[in-house]
Design a protein around this motif. Structure first.
Motif, PDB file in Angstrom:
ATOM      1  N   ASN A   1       0.843  -1.193   0.000  1.00  0.00           N
ATOM      2  CA  ASN A   1       0.000   0.000   0.000  1.00  0.00           C
ATOM      3  C   ASN A   1       0.887   1.256   0.000  1.00  0.00           C
ATOM      4  O   ASN A   1       1.738   1.428   0.871  1.00  0.00           O
ATOM      5  CB  ASN A   1      -0.910  -0.015   1.238  1.00  0.00           C
ATOM      6  CG  ASN A   1      -1.799   1.206   1.249  1.00  0.00           C
ATOM      7  OD1 ASN A   1      -1.355   2.288   1.649  1.00  0.00           O
ATOM      8  ND2 ASN A   1      -3.024   1.047   0.754  1.00  0.00           N
ATOM      9  N   ILE A   2       0.659   2.130  -0.985  1.00  0.00           N
ATOM     10  CA  ILE A   2       1.528   3.295  -1.124  1.00  0.00           C
ATOM     11  C   ILE A   2       1.396   4.234   0.066  1.00  0.00           C
ATOM     12  O   ILE A   2       2.373   4.839   0.522  1.00  0.00           O
ATOM     13  CB  ILE A   2       1.277   4.033  -2.458  1.00  0.00           C
ATOM     14  CG1 ILE A   2       2.382   5.107  -2.708  1.00  0.00           C
ATOM     15  CG2 ILE A   2      -0.105   4.685  -2.481  1.00  0.00           C
ATOM     16  CD1 ILE A   2       2.409   5.664  -4.100  1.00  0.00           C
ATOM     17  N   ASP A   3       0.195   4.312   0.642  1.00  0.00           N
ATOM     18  CA  ASP A   3      -0.002   5.260   1.742  1.00  0.00           C
ATOM     19  C   ASP A   3       0.716   4.802   3.015  1.00  0.00           C
ATOM     20  O   ASP A   3       1.330   5.603   3.710  1.00  0.00           O
ATOM     21  CB  ASP A   3      -1.493   5.472   1.997  1.00  0.00           C
ATOM     22  CG  ASP A   3      -2.129   6.239   0.837  1.00  0.00           C
ATOM     23  OD1 ASP A   3      -1.480   7.177   0.326  1.00  0.00           O
ATOM     24  OD2 ASP A   3      -3.236   5.883   0.419  1.00  0.00           O
ATOM     25  N   SER A   4       0.662   3.498   3.281  1.00  0.00           N
ATOM     26  CA  SER A   4       1.377   3.040   4.477  1.00  0.00           C
ATOM     27  C   SER A   4       2.887   3.117   4.254  1.00  0.00           C
ATOM     28  O   SER A   4       3.644   3.391   5.182  1.00  0.00           O
ATOM     29  CB  SER A   4       0.932   1.629   4.870  1.00  0.00           C
ATOM     30  OG  SER A   4       1.186   0.743   3.817  1.00  0.00           O
ATOM     31  N   LEU A   5       3.305   2.877   3.012  1.00  0.00           N
ATOM     32  CA  LEU A   5       4.735   3.016   2.704  1.00  0.00           C
ATOM     33  C   LEU A   5       5.186   4.464   2.937  1.00  0.00           C
ATOM     34  O   LEU A   5       6.220   4.715   3.565  1.00  0.00           O
ATOM     35  CB  LEU A   5       4.984   2.629   1.241  1.00  0.00           C
ATOM     36  CG  LEU A   5       6.453   2.449   0.831  1.00  0.00           C
ATOM     37  CD1 LEU A   5       7.032   1.166   1.423  1.00  0.00           C
ATOM     38  CD2 LEU A   5       6.600   2.422  -0.690  1.00  0.00           C
ATOM     39  N   LYS A   6       4.387   5.395   2.452  1.00  0.00           N
ATOM     40  CA  LYS A   6       4.709   6.811   2.639  1.00  0.00           C
ATOM     41  C   LYS A   6       4.775   7.163   4.115  1.00  0.00           C
ATOM     42  O   LYS A   6       5.684   7.861   4.577  1.00  0.00           O
ATOM     43  CB  LYS A   6       3.649   7.682   1.959  1.00  0.00           C
ATOM     44  CG  LYS A   6       3.782   7.762   0.451  1.00  0.00           C
ATOM     45  CD  LYS A   6       2.672   8.642  -0.126  1.00  0.00           C
ATOM     46  CE  LYS A   6       2.823   8.832  -1.630  1.00  0.00           C
ATOM     47  NZ  LYS A   6       1.731   9.654  -2.194  1.00  0.00           N
ATOM     48  N   GLN A   7       3.801   6.662   4.872  1.00  0.00           N
ATOM     49  CA  GLN A   7       3.742   6.949   6.302  1.00  0.00           C
ATOM     50  C   GLN A   7       5.018   6.457   7.008  1.00  0.00           C
ATOM     51  O   GLN A   7       5.656   7.193   7.768  1.00  0.00           O
ATOM     52  CB  GLN A   7       2.518   6.227   6.887  1.00  0.00           C
ATOM     53  CG  GLN A   7       2.406   6.252   8.394  1.00  0.00           C
ATOM     54  CD  GLN A   7       1.408   7.285   8.873  1.00  0.00           C
ATOM     55  OE1 GLN A   7       0.578   7.752   8.098  1.00  0.00           O
ATOM     56  NE2 GLN A   7       1.485   7.684  10.128  1.00  0.00           N
ATOM     57  N   ALA A   8       5.379   5.209   6.714  1.00  0.00           N
ATOM     58  CA  ALA A   8       6.565   4.625   7.343  1.00  0.00           C
ATOM     59  C   ALA A   8       7.832   5.388   6.925  1.00  0.00           C
ATOM     60  O   ALA A   8       8.697   5.697   7.751  1.00  0.00           O
ATOM     61  CB  ALA A   8       6.684   3.153   6.952  1.00  0.00           C
ATOM     62  N   PHE A   9       7.915   5.696   5.649  1.00  0.00           N
ATOM     63  CA  PHE A   9       9.096   6.403   5.154  1.00  0.00           C
ATOM     64  C   PHE A   9       9.234   7.763   5.820  1.00  0.00           C
ATOM     65  O   PHE A   9      10.322   8.178   6.224  1.00  0.00           O
ATOM     66  CB  PHE A   9       9.016   6.575   3.625  1.00  0.00           C
ATOM     67  CG  PHE A   9      10.270   7.131   3.046  1.00  0.00           C
ATOM     68  CD1 PHE A   9      11.344   6.302   2.727  1.00  0.00           C
ATOM     69  CD2 PHE A   9      10.416   8.498   2.819  1.00  0.00           C
ATOM     70  CE1 PHE A   9      12.523   6.819   2.205  1.00  0.00           C
ATOM     71  CE2 PHE A   9      11.591   9.022   2.305  1.00  0.00           C
ATOM     72  CZ  PHE A   9      12.646   8.176   1.992  1.00  0.00           C
TER      73      PHE A   9
END
Lengths: 283, 283, 283, 283
Positions: B58-66
């Motif tokens: 999921n791009i949004d969770s990836l963004k959040q973690a990053f």
């Protein structure tokens, strides 16, 4: 501070970049350059990396650690070079002097950070040019019958002067297999055509005959197959029907000089890596 | 499988590459491309990275973690894009049609993987060309007195069609600041000279007058300073005294087409990153 | 006013330029362009000349006088063309559409002053593209067994539409000798390599395999020897190890388009002259 | 046999070519090269012609006849040169040595058929280089206060050595108007940018700052307006964001060398003609 250059190729696998960069980071090194490429067709991973360590890191212990932790598990073909080490470059010439003048002029002007301990020629013709630039000149004549002796003499001179790589600056003799095997991917030739077009002798004559609108020059590592070694650099220039063969030869000289000099610079800077008869050129 | 493109710039610090690559590796991602550059003068670290995850990450969770793990601690300016997302490109034209034909031909031939939901023009002149290629055409006339209304209409159309970026394909009007602010580094212009030479109007006339031997074209992002935005791509062609201004215009057309198309392709592929009025172009 | 273009080649002799220019001057013509070249090796004189007459000079009587006074005594191969006459150009295509879109876009944009009365294809695939640009499209399928019938149909169509020359815009079939003989030096092909390197099929694959650093495209007149006809124009672009075969194909498209368009323009402007399998290109 | 080169520009009129070629023919001369150009905008006719006479034609009587029969009636600006005469070239340098090494290497290698009777420098720095190539070296220091004396010394040396033209091989001083007037269109400079972009000092720094994707070099005749003289030759090379100012300087060196050498060759071969601050370059 100590600086190193790392060149790798190995079977492609997930995580290699992360592993290698962590290896540097964990030793308190800083990565100042990284470039990688995956040859998808052959599933090969290729990388060039420059790193700096604040302390005087020992290259041998670095190599040992790299070998154990990474090179062996990942089946890497690898090299670690000290970025400061100056290479020793030999030059082979015959009678054409334009590439020789160009290389020696660049060397004097500080463009080629190498030592040049010898110039070898099959003619006496360019001795005075070598002497003008204070470089030892060795005349090794080549005849139909003395080829094994000449090869032996070449090897002897190259070893005696601890030559790292050598350049054929329009040297008009075939390099024997023994010499090629002793210096794999360490002999740089300039061919006066846009390879693979017009391989072999008299490419400007062939280009003229075919009526091409562009001529070229190609610098490549020498292999046992004449004019078929891995290409390092190429460049071209436009011509027209008004140019005679003599004009092509004259226009080609500038190409030969520039292409050869660029290839040498890439080699010196450890920016080339060869596999499958191709040269990866990092920029 | 899901693929992402990551663009970063931040103050340079040891260990960033290692941290970022480990971030991907720890989530079972595979890095398929990495390119970085350190702007030593300004001590800025810049990176582009492509990675793949076997699962539908999921791009949004990836963004959040990053953001939490890396972007905040390292003060990064960053973007994560889905590699599959198709951009929506607008085109502005006036009366010159060569760039328009070129872009639409390329689009049909599959070279530009974007949607083109609109063509906007200050003239009716190219409506039939747009219709030939089944693209909605909007005529927004511009006069001395209607500039604020025209800008409003432009913004309305761009938003209505969810345009991600737009291209000035030899559009002969100044873009107002409001529009530029709404699309920062997302308006691509083609200027028919080798910038910074011959900025402003009638560059071919100026080139002719100066007697240059080479003309050029420049594609750049549009900023409030006319013809001074960050350069994406340039190319040149040789001319001679035999060429009239009309010849320069004709020869220049091919440059304009090719340079604009290359710049658009770089933008679409997320290979550009702008800071300090310069465009980093990853290759 | 009437304008003419004169192309000559003949055995070299002193005084030809003086004789030809006096011939024009004595008829109250003004020479607006003259370019000549002596092929010293073969002792051949070559000239291109543009001239204007204030009155409506009759081309047939000019030809008659030229033939008697100059062409016969000097054994000239010669042509006199009206500069105003518009050529009729045919296009052959298969499935690749990038060159077709490019040529049709240029035609619409006024860059190619010809009539295009037909597009012939061995597939139905590009009919809609032809129709978009209102050009009659003829599907002439080619199979193992119908080659003589296809050739007959081609000749029929070309004659019916009074085609002066035709262009193979990535047409993927061999042109039979009969067709070549009917249109000598009037069939223009684009080959997607830097000839003579990588003649024949799949040049981008071969270029990739060889590891060249530059790829090219070549436009030439079609002769009975495949890919060996007289070269009109060539150009190149740089590539690197990072480019896949697919990338080469994509980068090559722009070369193919530009090189083919330039060659066509030279042909239309009567700036080419062929002898000894070479193309003299006047500029 | 005697060979001559004829350069003309004059108001355009019908029949000039015919008259000039008949003039040669009537004296039993053979034209081996003719190239002409009409500047339509300014209605100026320009021509370069090479001719051979079997006998030892006297250049002075040829000039006299040409003047009376053609130059006066047609109001020509004209020059007739013996093709065999060797020009005497001076070189001005400061501290940069790459152009100097290049020129002297080319001279030794036979590429520049001139005599080089002097090298003048405002520093002692390159004396040993000049001596390596056996060329007299004159140190003429330049300070804030000695400019008139330095100019006088320059003129003295140039006259004493009968210098026909001289080259500023990265000479870092402004040439005073008196010297320019004494050698109109006979002083060749190399500027390290793609003029008119980045005129003046430190062009590589400016190019870096602007973020251009291509840098260039320009060789031009020196006029009283700094960097605004008629351009003889230009060339370019691609750069990217990865190149530092130092890299630009290094890459630019090859451009400077090649562009300067080409401009000098054109001048030596009498292939340049200047009017209206533009250089016609015959090829």
């Amino acid at each position: 501070m100590s600086s190193f250059i790392l060149l790798i190729h190995c079977p492609d696998k997930a995580g290699i970049i992360s592993k290698v960069t962590s290896f540097i980071f964990n030793r308190k090194g800083n990565i100042v350059y990284i470039d990688q490429y995956v040859d998808v067709e052959n599933s090969i991973f290729v990388m060039r990396l420059e790193c700096e360590f604040l302390d005087a890191t020992n290259i041998d212990s670095l190599k040992q650690a790299f070998s154990e932790e990474l090179a062996v598990p990942y089946q890497m073909f690898w090299r670690i070079y000290s970025a400061e080490a100056k290479l020793r470059m030999g030059i082979f010439v015959s009678k054409y002097d334009h590439c020789l003048y160009d290389l020696l002029g660049r060397h004097k002007a500080g463009e080629l950070p190498v030592d040049i301990p010898l110039i070898i020629s099959n003619h006496e013709y360019l001795r005075s040019t070598a002497e003008k630039f204070d470089i030892p000149f060795y005349h090794v004549p080549i005849t139909k019958n003395n080829k094994p002796e000449a090869e032996k003499r070449h090897l002897e001179l190259l070893r005696q002067e601890k030559i790292d790589f050598f350049v054929l600056a329009r040297y008009m003799q075939i390099i024997p297999d023994g010499l090629i095997e002793a210096y794999p991917n360490r002999i740089i030739n300039i061919h006066h055509s846009f390879l693979p077009a017009f391989a072999g002798a008299k490419p400007y004559h062939s280009a003229y005959k075919r009526g091409v609108k562009i001529i070229g020059a190609t610098s490549h590592y020498v292999t046992a197959q004449l004019d078929e070694g891995p290409i390092i650099e190429q460049d071209i220039t436009r011509i027209s029907h008004t140019h005679s063969i003599k004009d092509l030869i004259l226009k080609g000289r500038d190409l030969e000089k520039v292409v050869l000099a660029r290839a040498i610079k890439l080699h010196i800077d450890r920016k080339t890596l060869v596999y499958n008869n191709k040269t990866i050129v990092f920029i």
